[in-house]
Design an enzyme around this catalytic site. Sequence first.
Site, PDB file in Angstrom:
ATOM      1  N   LEU A 239      -6.010  -1.000  13.511  1.00 13.33           N
ATOM      2  CA  LEU A 239      -5.743  -1.321  12.252  1.00 13.33           C
ATOM      3  C   LEU A 239      -4.271  -1.530  12.029  1.00 13.33           C
ATOM      4  O   LEU A 239      -2.750  -1.329  13.383  1.00 13.33           O
ATOM      5  CB  LEU A 239      -5.711   0.360  11.499  1.00 13.33           C
ATOM      6  CG  LEU A 239      -6.914   1.195  11.469  1.00 13.33           C
ATOM      7  CD1 LEU A 239      -7.160   2.569  11.276  1.00 13.33           C
ATOM      8  CD2 LEU A 239      -7.959  -0.162  10.192  1.00 13.33           C
TER       9      LEU A 239
ATOM     10  N   SER B 254      10.816   8.782   1.457  1.00  8.74           N
ATOM     11  CA  SER B 254      11.431   9.868   2.121  1.00  8.74           C
ATOM     12  C   SER B 254      11.094  11.036   0.386  1.00  8.74           C
ATOM     13  O   SER B 254      12.079  12.160   0.642  1.00  8.74           O
ATOM     14  CB  SER B 254      12.663  10.538   2.659  1.00  8.74           C
ATOM     15  OG  SER B 254      12.806   9.477   4.528  1.00  8.74           O
TER      16      SER B 254
ATOM     17  N   GLY C  70       8.597  11.934  -0.627  1.00  9.87           N
ATOM     18  CA  GLY C  70       7.276  11.839  -0.825  1.00  9.87           C
ATOM     19  C   GLY C  70       6.023  11.288  -1.771  1.00  9.87           C
ATOM     20  O   GLY C  70       5.027  11.652  -2.186  1.00  9.87           O
TER      21      GLY C  70
ATOM     22  N   VAL D 237       5.670   2.176   1.138  1.00 10.22           N
ATOM     23  CA  VAL D 237       6.282   2.765   0.851  1.00 10.22           C
ATOM     24  C   VAL D 237       7.954   1.855   0.314  1.00 10.22           C
ATOM     25  O   VAL D 237       7.935   1.599   1.577  1.00 10.22           O
ATOM     26  CB  VAL D 237       6.889   4.342   0.045  1.00 10.22           C
ATOM     27  CG1 VAL D 237       7.525   4.481  -0.865  1.00 10.22           C
ATOM     28  CG2 VAL D 237       5.084   4.949   0.515  1.00 10.22           C
TER      29      VAL D 237
ATOM     30  N   ALA E 250       4.301   9.185  -0.549  1.00  8.80           N
ATOM     31  CA  ALA E 250       3.365   8.975   0.874  1.00  8.80           C
ATOM     32  C   ALA E 250       2.291   9.897   0.492  1.00  8.80           C
ATOM     33  O   ALA E 250       1.216   9.280  -0.080  1.00  8.80           O
ATOM     34  CB  ALA E 250       3.309   8.852   2.106  1.00  8.80           C
TER      35      ALA E 250
ATOM     36  N   LEU F  64      -0.490   1.167   4.073  1.00  5.17           N
ATOM     37  CA  LEU F  64      -0.052   2.542   2.877  1.00  5.17           C
ATOM     38  C   LEU F  64       1.826   1.990   3.683  1.00  5.17           C
ATOM     39  O   LEU F  64       2.289   1.992   4.489  1.00  5.17           O
ATOM     40  CB  LEU F  64      -0.487   3.274   3.946  1.00  5.17           C
ATOM     41  CG  LEU F  64       0.372   4.664   3.211  1.00  5.17           C
ATOM     42  CD1 LEU F  64      -0.144   5.025   2.203  1.00  5.17           C
ATOM     43  CD2 LEU F  64       0.439   5.919   4.011  1.00  5.17           C
TER      44      LEU F  64
HETATM   45  C1  LIG Z   1       4.706   5.325   6.296  1.00  2.00           C
HETATM   46  C2  LIG Z   1       5.524   5.177   4.565  1.00  2.00           C
HETATM   47  C3  LIG Z   1       4.638   4.712   4.249  1.00  2.00           C
HETATM   48  C4  LIG Z   1       5.517   7.553   4.568  1.00  2.00           C
HETATM   49  O1  LIG Z   1       6.716   7.012   3.269  1.00  2.00           O
HETATM   50  P1  LIG Z   1       7.471   7.527   3.352  1.00  2.00           P
HETATM   51  O2  LIG Z   1       8.194   7.240   1.798  1.00  2.00           O
HETATM   52  O3  LIG Z   1       8.595   7.618   4.614  1.00  2.00           O
HETATM   53  O4  LIG Z   1       6.963   9.562   3.529  1.00  2.00           O
HETATM   54  P2  LIG Z   1       7.348  10.387   2.937  1.00  2.00           P
HETATM   55  O5  LIG Z   1       8.233  10.781   2.058  1.00  2.00           O
HETATM   56  O6  LIG Z   1       6.667   9.571   0.760  1.00  2.00           O
HETATM   57  O7  LIG Z   1       5.815  11.682   2.771  1.00  2.00           O
HETATM   58  C5  LIG Z   1       6.016  11.928   3.962  1.00  2.00           C
HETATM   59  C6  LIG Z   1       4.952  12.943   4.813  1.00  2.00           C
HETATM   60  O8  LIG Z   1       4.258  11.593   4.534  1.00  2.00           O
HETATM   61  C7  LIG Z   1       2.891  12.114   6.048  1.00  2.00           C
HETATM   62  N1  LIG Z   1       2.764  10.392   6.021  1.00  2.00           N
HETATM   63  C8  LIG Z   1       3.404   9.807   7.230  1.00  2.00           C
HETATM   64  N2  LIG Z   1       3.115   8.612   7.155  1.00  2.00           N
HETATM   65  C9  LIG Z   1       1.340   9.258   6.701  1.00  2.00           C
HETATM   66  C10 LIG Z   1       0.625   8.688   7.125  1.00  2.00           C
HETATM   67  N3  LIG Z   1       0.420   6.986   8.095  1.00  2.00           N
HETATM   68  N4  LIG Z   1      -0.774   8.544   7.675  1.00  2.00           N
HETATM   69  C11 LIG Z   1      -0.948  10.375   6.624  1.00  2.00           C
HETATM   70  N5  LIG Z   1      -0.073  10.834   6.438  1.00  2.00           N
HETATM   71  C12 LIG Z   1       1.748  10.079   6.202  1.00  2.00           C
HETATM   72  C13 LIG Z   1       4.210  12.899   6.727  1.00  2.00           C
HETATM   73  O9  LIG Z   1       3.745  13.167   7.941  1.00  2.00           O
HETATM   74  C14 LIG Z   1       5.044  13.737   5.960  1.00  2.00           C
HETATM   75  O10 LIG Z   1       4.080  14.747   5.586  1.00  2.00           O
HETATM   76  P3  LIG Z   1       4.861  15.919   4.997  1.00  2.00           P
HETATM   77  O11 LIG Z   1       5.466  16.081   4.408  1.00  2.00           O
HETATM   78  O12 LIG Z   1       3.816  17.260   5.155  1.00  2.00           O
HETATM   79  O13 LIG Z   1       5.441  15.801   6.652  1.00  2.00           O
HETATM   80  C15 LIG Z   1       6.806   4.839   4.700  1.00  2.00           C
HETATM   81  O14 LIG Z   1       7.859   4.921   5.836  1.00  2.00           O
HETATM   82  C16 LIG Z   1       6.029   3.096   5.037  1.00  2.00           C
HETATM   83  O15 LIG Z   1       5.904   2.839   3.551  1.00  2.00           O
HETATM   84  N6  LIG Z   1       6.754   2.540   6.123  1.00  2.00           N
HETATM   85  C17 LIG Z   1       5.933   1.293   6.583  1.00  2.00           C
HETATM   86  C18 LIG Z   1       4.977   0.621   6.836  1.00  2.00           C
HETATM   87  C19 LIG Z   1       3.788   1.874   7.580  1.00  2.00           C
HETATM   88  O16 LIG Z   1       4.605   2.006   8.889  1.00  2.00           O
HETATM   89  N7  LIG Z   1       2.955   2.584   7.015  1.00  2.00           N
HETATM   90  C20 LIG Z   1       2.004   3.220   8.283  1.00  2.00           C
HETATM   91  C21 LIG Z   1       0.948   3.132   8.881  1.00  2.00           C
HETATM   92  S1  LIG Z   1      -0.662   1.580   7.896  1.00  2.00           S
END
Ligand SMILES: CC(C)(COP(=O)(O)OP(=O)(O)OC[C@H]1O[C@@H](n2cnc3c(N)ncnc32)[C@H](O)[C@@H]1OP(=O)(O)O)[C@@H](O)C(=O)NCCC(=O)NCCS
Length: 256
Positions: A256, A15, A17, A9, A19, A7
């Site tokens: 994972l 940030s 929303g 973004v 995800a 996953l």
């Molecule tokens: C993890 C990632 C996709 C989150 O995207 P983001 O733009 O930072 O977050 P968003 O603003 O879209 O969404 C935030 C929400 O998603 C939730 N969320 C973030 N990561 C999540 C995950 N791995 N699983 C489920 N929910 C998740 C958060 O809890 C938050 O929920 P809330 O709004 O209810 O508090 C992004 O930080 C990223 O691409 N990180 C690098 C890759 C990574 O670490 N992937 C995850 C593990 S495979």
Amino acid sequence: MAKINFLCVHKKLRSKGLAPVMIKELTRRVHLQNIWQAAYTSRHILSRPVTTCRHWVRMLNPKKLIDAGLTRLRDRMTLSRTVKLYKLPDAPITPGFREMERRDVPAVTELLRKYLCQFGVATDFDENYVKHWLLPRENIIYSYLVVSPETHDVTDFCSFYTVSITIPGNQKYTTVKGVYSYCNVATLTSFPQLMNDALIVAKQKGFDVFYASDVMQNESFLKELRFYPGCGQVHYYLYNYRLRNGLKPSELGIVL
Ligand SMILES: CC(C)(COP(=O)(O)OP(=O)(O)OC[C@H]1O[C@@H](n2cnc3c(N)ncnc32)[C@H](O)[C@@H]1OP(=O)(O)O)[C@@H](O)C(=O)NCCC(=O)NCCS
């Protein structure tokens, strides 16, 4: 059960929303396959995790990692002492250690299935899954096994997948080549010896750093093989499935 991985973004779109939108769409598509549970991870605490694992780091090319700014010299250590400390033999040590081939798929599947059934939560490997995820592919996944010279049985198995790390703003290096430990099974060879051979072949292939987490029996080789704990943690979750008790990392049979 579905396994949710990668996953991601784009940094510029974080940030906002996105995800949760992606997760909702993924869930819809998985439900359409009549699958109602999933395993996933996050670096953030979302709810009570099944377990929390730590990343461990083993330098293969300390000079490059230090020059790239990914690590620094320990107190009272010189570069030459550090290089000596992490030096590895030129070739694997275990007799019968070789790269996995297509003909090994049934034996590797059986070895993994037998091994993984001891864990509280584990991947349910079948031959198609092994072919897809574990058959060696240059710069993606590397798998090795030990064939007993006496019985010709596959007795041990180790694997690692590649991770490329971008170094912004470094004069000398733009990327560091890493690998991450995947599934390892040791029955006749000791775990430290098997994984030492994994380090040796990773180094031979030109990788700079070897990562592992403390899942399964990995703790039995991490310290002995000079891994040190990294700063990253990953929380494992199950969707729509509740375990009575949390697990220790060593009770988890998935990466994972
Ligand atoms: C993890 C990632 C996709 C989150 O995207 P983001 O733009 O930072 O977050 P968003 O603003 O879209 O969404 C935030 C929400 O998603 C939730 N969320 C973030 N990561 C999540 C995950 N791995 N699983 C489920 N929910 C998740 C958060 O809890 C938050 O929920 P809330 O709004 O209810 O508090 C992004 O930080 C990223 O691409 N990180 C690098 C890759 C990574 O670490 N992937 C995850 C593990 S495979």
